[in-house]
Design a protein around this motif. Sequence first.
Motif, PDB file in Angstrom:
ATOM      1  N   SER A  94       0.654  -2.571 -10.142  1.00  0.00           N
ATOM      2  CA  SER A  94      -0.062  -3.558 -10.590  1.00  0.00           C
ATOM      3  C   SER A  94      -1.156  -3.076 -11.261  1.00  0.00           C
ATOM      4  O   SER A  94      -0.943  -2.533 -12.395  1.00  0.00           O
ATOM      5  N   ASP A  95      -2.639  -3.354 -11.151  1.00  0.00           N
ATOM      6  CA  ASP A  95      -3.681  -3.042 -12.320  1.00  0.00           C
ATOM      7  C   ASP A  95      -3.949  -1.619 -12.036  1.00  0.00           C
ATOM      8  O   ASP A  95      -3.567  -1.108 -11.139  1.00  0.00           O
ATOM      9  N   LEU A  96      -4.813  -1.223 -13.130  1.00  0.00           N
ATOM     10  CA  LEU A  96      -5.412   0.178 -13.308  1.00  0.00           C
ATOM     11  C   LEU A  96      -6.786  -0.091 -13.431  1.00  0.00           C
ATOM     12  O   LEU A  96      -7.502  -0.757 -13.920  1.00  0.00           O
ATOM     13  N   ALA A  97      -7.439   1.289 -13.097  1.00  0.00           N
ATOM     14  CA  ALA A  97      -9.018   1.388 -13.152  1.00  0.00           C
ATOM     15  C   ALA A  97      -9.123   2.993 -13.660  1.00  0.00           C
ATOM     16  O   ALA A  97      -8.141   3.691 -13.262  1.00  0.00           O
ATOM     17  N   GLY A 106      -2.805   0.625  -8.842  1.00  0.00           N
ATOM     18  CA  GLY A 106      -2.645  -0.245  -7.919  1.00  0.00           C
ATOM     19  C   GLY A 106      -1.161  -0.209  -7.685  1.00  0.00           C
ATOM     20  O   GLY A 106      -0.347  -0.366  -8.695  1.00  0.00           O
ATOM     21  N   ASN A 107      -0.820  -0.769  -6.513  1.00  0.00           N
ATOM     22  CA  ASN A 107       0.740  -0.849  -6.054  1.00  0.00           C
ATOM     23  C   ASN A 107       0.598  -1.853  -4.945  1.00  0.00           C
ATOM     24  O   ASN A 107      -0.037  -1.903  -3.962  1.00  0.00           O
ATOM     25  N   TYR A 108       1.732  -2.877  -4.821  1.00  0.00           N
ATOM     26  CA  TYR A 108       1.608  -3.579  -3.718  1.00  0.00           C
ATOM     27  C   TYR A 108       1.743  -2.979  -2.239  1.00  0.00           C
ATOM     28  O   TYR A 108       1.493  -3.656  -1.360  1.00  0.00           O
ATOM     29  N   TRP A 451       2.532  -4.449 -16.330  1.00  0.00           N
ATOM     30  CA  TRP A 451       1.513  -5.181 -15.588  1.00  0.00           C
ATOM     31  C   TRP A 451       0.119  -5.116 -16.462  1.00  0.00           C
ATOM     32  O   TRP A 451      -0.435  -6.400 -16.699  1.00  0.00           O
ATOM     33  N   SER A 452      -0.446  -4.093 -16.663  1.00  0.00           N
ATOM     34  CA  SER A 452      -1.408  -3.753 -17.338  1.00  0.00           C
ATOM     35  C   SER A 452      -1.229  -2.864 -18.427  1.00  0.00           C
ATOM     36  O   SER A 452      -0.756  -1.667 -18.039  1.00  0.00           O
TER      37      SER A 452
END
Length: 500
Positions: A94-97, A106-108, A451-452
């Motif tokens: 999913s998302d990144l920071a 991120g990952n589910y 995703w991002s």
Amino acid sequence: MILLNNPRTRRRRLGVAAAAAGLLAALLTVHPAAATPDPGDGPAADKEVSRSAQAEVREALESGEIPGQDEVVHSDNIEHVTNIPKDVLPGTNSDLAFQGRYAFAGNYDGFRIFDISKPKSPKTVAQVLCPGSQNDISVSGNLLFLSTDSSRSDSSCNSTTQPVTEKSSWEGMKVFDISDKRNPKYVAAVETACGSHTHTLVPERRNVYIYVSSYSPNAAYPDCQPPHDGISVIKVPRNAPEKAALVGFPVLFPGEGPDGGGNPGGPTNPGVSKTTGCHDITVLPSQDLAAGACMGDGILFSIKDPERPKVIDQVQDNVNFAFWHSATFNQDADKVVFTDELGGGGAATCNEEIGPNRGADGIYDIVGKGDNRKLVFRSYFKIDRHQADTEVCVAHNGSLIPVKGKDIMVQAWYQGGVSVWDFTDSAHPKEIAYFERGPLTTDRVTTAGSWSAYYYNGYIYSNDIAKGFDVLKLDDRRTDPAKRVRLHELNVQTQPDYFD
């Protein structure tokens, strides 16, 4: 929580969980035997397409109209530096920071920390197993924040799926201490109404405020009751994150009826999502300003008082926008790009049948001053590289590429890949670079792709749903000045002033 360090030997180490104020310690206690990736949080199942559609995909592949199956293609001004495949976290990426030399993915099933000090060869620092979609991720100082938007048996990292109709089910925000990047520690959890699909940080010196976006209430859901016409606000003291607590639920769409004053959706507005909350919010702290992508509405609001945000303007597009997904300001804060997640991230929408205006980005100028500012529509942007009918393609998460005097951003489009585009002229946006892979499958619609895609300290980083962590390098005279901009921290939904 299971911390998975040193993937070469699959050696497992347990993190230590501390109870948050007001929560039972048992909810944050580690139980290794139960901490396994949970199939209940997976993406939508693949959908087989018709034989005629399969034949069209094969014909397009053979003719070279689209890239070969899983083939990597890109414009001449982008280099594919490297790819790091998934490892012990098999779920949807999913998302990144970003912070310093680290990227947080991120990952589910949890999150992964990379050392990106050498972008050509990122190294895994830690992998934390903590299931709960979407695991939207952000960082601030020594704290990491994780969203849970799936109904779980409790707030621990060992939870399993549980029906949302049960009062004991849990969804919300999790807080980790990442002062030791190799050994993140779970320190707090805060339950929020309808969970946390995404979240946005409003950081201050002593506290971090979190705007929690969630939606889709139902009278049968004890912890997600209608009307759900606002956002949850959490306050996290930096020096005592275990005291994180909900401090309010400001209403953004006041109005009569069970759903408040947002877009009523169908049948009034066919094909448009009913507004029952927000999907994502981007804040611009330097301007005390925020933009919300809220299902059937786009909003502009003031965050001078972070606990009491005030809506300045509200817009709808009931012709071409189905689901307002995310927002990005330009550097001068006189434009906002809103994205439309047509098909909910599960459909093939980048094709001739759908066309150039549906499932696109909407570019809005911000005109006026203060509380009299208005969002004025200028144009749409959508990638013109048609994708196969088996490829989920949708406008998704992106960031600015910081170039003074220009408005350029990089954006993820799932299987449409990564697009770099210029919207300096609001009415005439244009793509200037791209990266993508060919279809993952030729006989069914499959969720995959970026995703991002975010620009950070000279490189583009993309978290591919299926393929892992991609690093791209952009070499173009129009974007080269951005290479001189260096940030210590980047959460894209907490948009920085790049030239402050």
